[in-house]
Design an enzyme around this catalytic site. Structure first.
Site, PDB file in Angstrom:
ATOM      1  N   CYS B  86       0.835  -1.200   0.000  1.00  0.00           N
ATOM      2  CA  CYS B  86       0.000   0.000   0.000  1.00  0.00           C
ATOM      3  C   CYS B  86       0.876   1.260   0.000  1.00  0.00           C
ATOM      4  O   CYS B  86       1.531   1.541  -0.990  1.00  0.00           O
ATOM      5  CB  CYS B  86      -0.975  -0.036   1.181  1.00  0.00           C
ATOM      6  SG  CYS B  86      -2.310   1.165   1.031  1.00  0.00           S
ATOM      7  N   HIS B 194      -3.605  -5.410   1.119  1.00  0.00           N
ATOM      8  CA  HIS B 194      -2.953  -5.631   2.417  1.00  0.00           C
ATOM      9  C   HIS B 194      -2.969  -7.111   2.811  1.00  0.00           C
ATOM     10  O   HIS B 194      -3.906  -7.549   3.490  1.00  0.00           O
ATOM     11  CB  HIS B 194      -3.694  -4.848   3.505  1.00  0.00           C
ATOM     12  CG  HIS B 194      -3.440  -3.381   3.474  1.00  0.00           C
ATOM     13  ND1 HIS B 194      -2.444  -2.789   4.212  1.00  0.00           N
ATOM     14  CD2 HIS B 194      -4.045  -2.389   2.791  1.00  0.00           C
ATOM     15  CE1 HIS B 194      -2.457  -1.482   4.001  1.00  0.00           C
ATOM     16  NE2 HIS B 194      -3.412  -1.200   3.132  1.00  0.00           N
ATOM     17  N   GLU B 196      -1.450  -8.569   5.117  1.00  0.00           N
ATOM     18  CA  GLU B 196      -1.432  -8.754   6.577  1.00  0.00           C
ATOM     19  C   GLU B 196      -2.844  -8.673   7.153  1.00  0.00           C
ATOM     20  O   GLU B 196      -3.074  -9.094   8.285  1.00  0.00           O
ATOM     21  CB  GLU B 196      -0.503  -7.719   7.230  1.00  0.00           C
ATOM     22  CG  GLU B 196      -1.052  -6.304   7.363  1.00  0.00           C
ATOM     23  CD  GLU B 196      -0.944  -5.490   6.082  1.00  0.00           C
ATOM     24  OE1 GLU B 196      -0.590  -6.067   5.029  1.00  0.00           O
ATOM     25  OE2 GLU B 196      -1.235  -4.267   6.119  1.00  0.00           O
TER      26      GLU B 196
END
Lengths: 83, 223
Positions: B86, B194, B196
């Site tokens: 990002c 993302h 994560e």
């Protein structure tokens, strides 16, 4: 000498401009017809100390290349004037 | 054990999630401050999401001059795996480690939503453990995620198999539906989604884990 500098940052021709397009689409709703080619950019003003105008311009050119613009998508129009 | 350095700028806000994701897969991770001029002994580097230096001027524009970026460039030049997620992707394009730029989303909306991605190549530090064509559900969270480059660069990215992941339904106007790309060395990868935030079933998807697994494998090869 101190020079006053105006840097106008514009998206390069051919790079899509979502802000410009949105503004252009909104204008007819407000009754403004015939407005086209809207492009949104930003301007920066600052002062530069340099020996002469050419030196000031060279410094601003470098600044634009290195940090003030992203040359991948943006161009700068630089105006340098003695104060 | 493989160690991942997670770079933290003022305004970074996804570092803890990245560290948690790496540790959950058995890797080690530690934060690295942007003002440090050198990296600790790490085998991979992640530049996580957030708003480095407030995104002032342009996302990533100021971050490219943080002291740590010199060390990150050196690490990348030596073949070390570097991933930008990002805002980290934006930092890597501004730094010149990755091609193109991230423009404001077409439609001018900040997009925070699940996204369906397709793995375009497994020849990258972030997708070596995945399969080409594999579908991954990984959320996006950005205002400037509209991947933009010159037609020549786009052709080069395709010719060199450097598009890493694409969007199934392009949410932001990105050229070529591109969600992530890699450098010529294939060790530097940037992506807007993302992983994560898709690293545990509790988060709604574990599809991001294949990316961190790939990164840890790449790190091991590099170590």
């Amino acid at each position: 000498m101190t020079f006053s500098v105006l840097v106008e940052v514009q998206l390069r021709p051919g790079i899509s401009d979502p802000q410009g397009q949105t503004i252009e689409r909104a204008l007819p709703n407000l009754g403004y017809e015939g407005v086209s080619e809207v492009r949104v950019g930003k301007s920066m003003r600052f002062a530069v100390d340099a020996a002469d105008e050419a030196a000031a311009r060279a410094q601003v050119d470098e600044l634009c290349q290195k940090v003030l613009t992203n040359p991948v998508i943006e161009d700068a129009i630089i105006t340098v004037e003695p104060t | 054990m493989t160690k991942v350095g997670v770079v933290v700028f003022p305004g970074t806000n996804c570092e803890a999630d990245v560290i948690e994701s790496v540790r959950a897969l058995g890797g080690e991770a530690e934060m690295v401050w942007h003002g440090d001029a050198s990296l600790p002994a790490v085998d991979a580097v992640v530049i996580p999401g957030g708003f480095a230096h407030g995104d002032y001027l342009r996302p990533g524009a100021i971050a490219q001059f943080s002291a740590i970026m010199g060390a990150v460039k050196e690490f990348a030049d030596k073949g070390g795996p570097v991933v930008g997620i990002c805002n980290g992707f934006q930092v890597l394009t501004e730094t010149g480690l990755l091609p193109g730029a991230l423009q404001k989303n077409a439609g001018l909306k900040f997009l925070c939503q699940p996204a369906e991605l397709r793995v375009a190549t497994t020849n990258s530090a972030l997708t070596s453990a995945a399969e080409v064509g594999q579908t991954l559900h990984i959320p996006i969270n950005h205002f400037e995620g509209n991947f933009t480059c010159s037609p020549d660069t786009l052709a080069q990215l395709h010719d060199e198999d450097r598009v890493v992941v694409t969007y199934v339904d392009n949410p932001n106007g990105s050229m070529g539906d591109i969600a992530g790309v890699c450098n010529q060395g294939r060790n530097v990868v940037g992506l807007m989604p993302h992983p994560e935030r898709a690293s545990n079933a509790l988060l709604g998807s574990e599809d991001g884990n294949v990316m961190f697994t790939s990164l840890l494998q790449s790190a091991l090869t590099n170590a």
